[in-house]
Design a protein around this motif. Sequence first.
Motif, PDB file in Angstrom:
ATOM      1  N   MET A 109       0.827  -1.171   0.000  1.00 32.96           N
ATOM      2  CA  MET A 109       0.000   0.000   0.000  1.00 32.96           C
ATOM      3  C   MET A 109       0.878   1.244   0.000  1.00 32.96           C
ATOM      4  N   SER A 110       0.433   2.257  -0.671  1.00 37.76           N
ATOM      5  CA  SER A 110       1.165   3.514  -0.755  1.00 37.76           C
ATOM      6  C   SER A 110       0.314   4.638  -0.189  1.00 37.76           C
ATOM      7  N   LYS A 111       0.986   5.530   0.545  1.00 33.54           N
ATOM      8  CA  LYS A 111       0.270   6.693   1.042  1.00 33.54           C
ATOM      9  C   LYS A 111       1.249   7.831   1.275  1.00 33.54           C
ATOM     10  N   ALA A 112       0.715   9.048   1.334  1.00 34.29           N
ATOM     11  CA  ALA A 112       1.526  10.229   1.571  1.00 34.29           C
ATOM     12  C   ALA A 112       0.738  11.212   2.419  1.00 34.29           C
ATOM     13  N   VAL A 132       6.113   9.918   2.987  1.00 32.27           N
ATOM     14  CA  VAL A 132       5.680   8.940   1.999  1.00 32.27           C
ATOM     15  C   VAL A 132       5.948   7.538   2.527  1.00 32.27           C
ATOM     16  N   ASN A 133       4.966   6.643   2.352  1.00 32.87           N
ATOM     17  CA  ASN A 133       5.121   5.246   2.718  1.00 32.87           C
ATOM     18  C   ASN A 133       4.710   4.414   1.511  1.00 32.87           C
ATOM     19  N   VAL A 134       5.671   3.645   0.991  1.00 35.61           N
ATOM     20  CA  VAL A 134       5.416   2.787  -0.171  1.00 35.61           C
ATOM     21  C   VAL A 134       5.878   1.381   0.174  1.00 35.61           C
ATOM     22  N   GLY A 135       4.927   0.475   0.247  1.00 36.52           N
ATOM     23  CA  GLY A 135       5.265  -0.924   0.505  1.00 36.52           C
ATOM     24  C   GLY A 135       6.022  -1.145   1.801  1.00 36.52           C
ATOM     25  N   SER A 157       9.392   3.903   4.440  1.00 36.85           N
ATOM     26  CA  SER A 157       8.973   5.267   4.726  1.00 36.85           C
ATOM     27  C   SER A 157      10.106   6.254   4.462  1.00 36.85           C
ATOM     28  N   LEU A 205       3.101   9.013  -6.389  1.00 32.44           N
ATOM     29  CA  LEU A 205       2.322   7.794  -6.197  1.00 32.44           C
ATOM     30  C   LEU A 205       1.779   7.256  -7.517  1.00 32.44           C
ATOM     31  N   VAL A 239       4.670   5.378  -9.006  1.00 32.75           N
ATOM     32  CA  VAL A 239       4.880   4.109  -8.291  1.00 32.75           C
ATOM     33  C   VAL A 239       3.888   3.067  -8.792  1.00 32.75           C
ATOM     34  N   ARG A 240       2.617   3.463  -8.957  1.00 39.81           N
ATOM     35  CA  ARG A 240       1.605   2.533  -9.468  1.00 39.81           C
ATOM     36  C   ARG A 240       1.938   2.078 -10.878  1.00 39.81           C
TER      37      ARG A 240
END
Length: 58
Positions: free
Chosen positions: A1-4, A19-22, A25, A45, A48-49
Motif C-alpha cells: 500500500m502507498s500513502k503520503a 511517503v510510505n510505499v510498501g 517510509s 504515487l 509508483v503505481r
Amino acid sequence: MSKAATTGPDAQGKYSLEVNVGGLSETLGGFSSKMEAEDYAVSLLRRVRELAKADGLK
C-alpha cells in the motif's frame, strides 16, 4: 500500500511530505507550499503505481 501525508510548515515556512510505499517510509522536505507537496505526492504515487503495474505487481 502507498500513502503520503503533508506536514508543516516548519520554522522556515517549508512543508514536508511523508511517503510510505510498501512498508518503506521516507520524508521529503523543502516544499514552499502545501499544494506543491500534495502535487508532488500525486505524481510520485502515480509513478509508483505505473512501475508496479509494469512489473506485474498489484
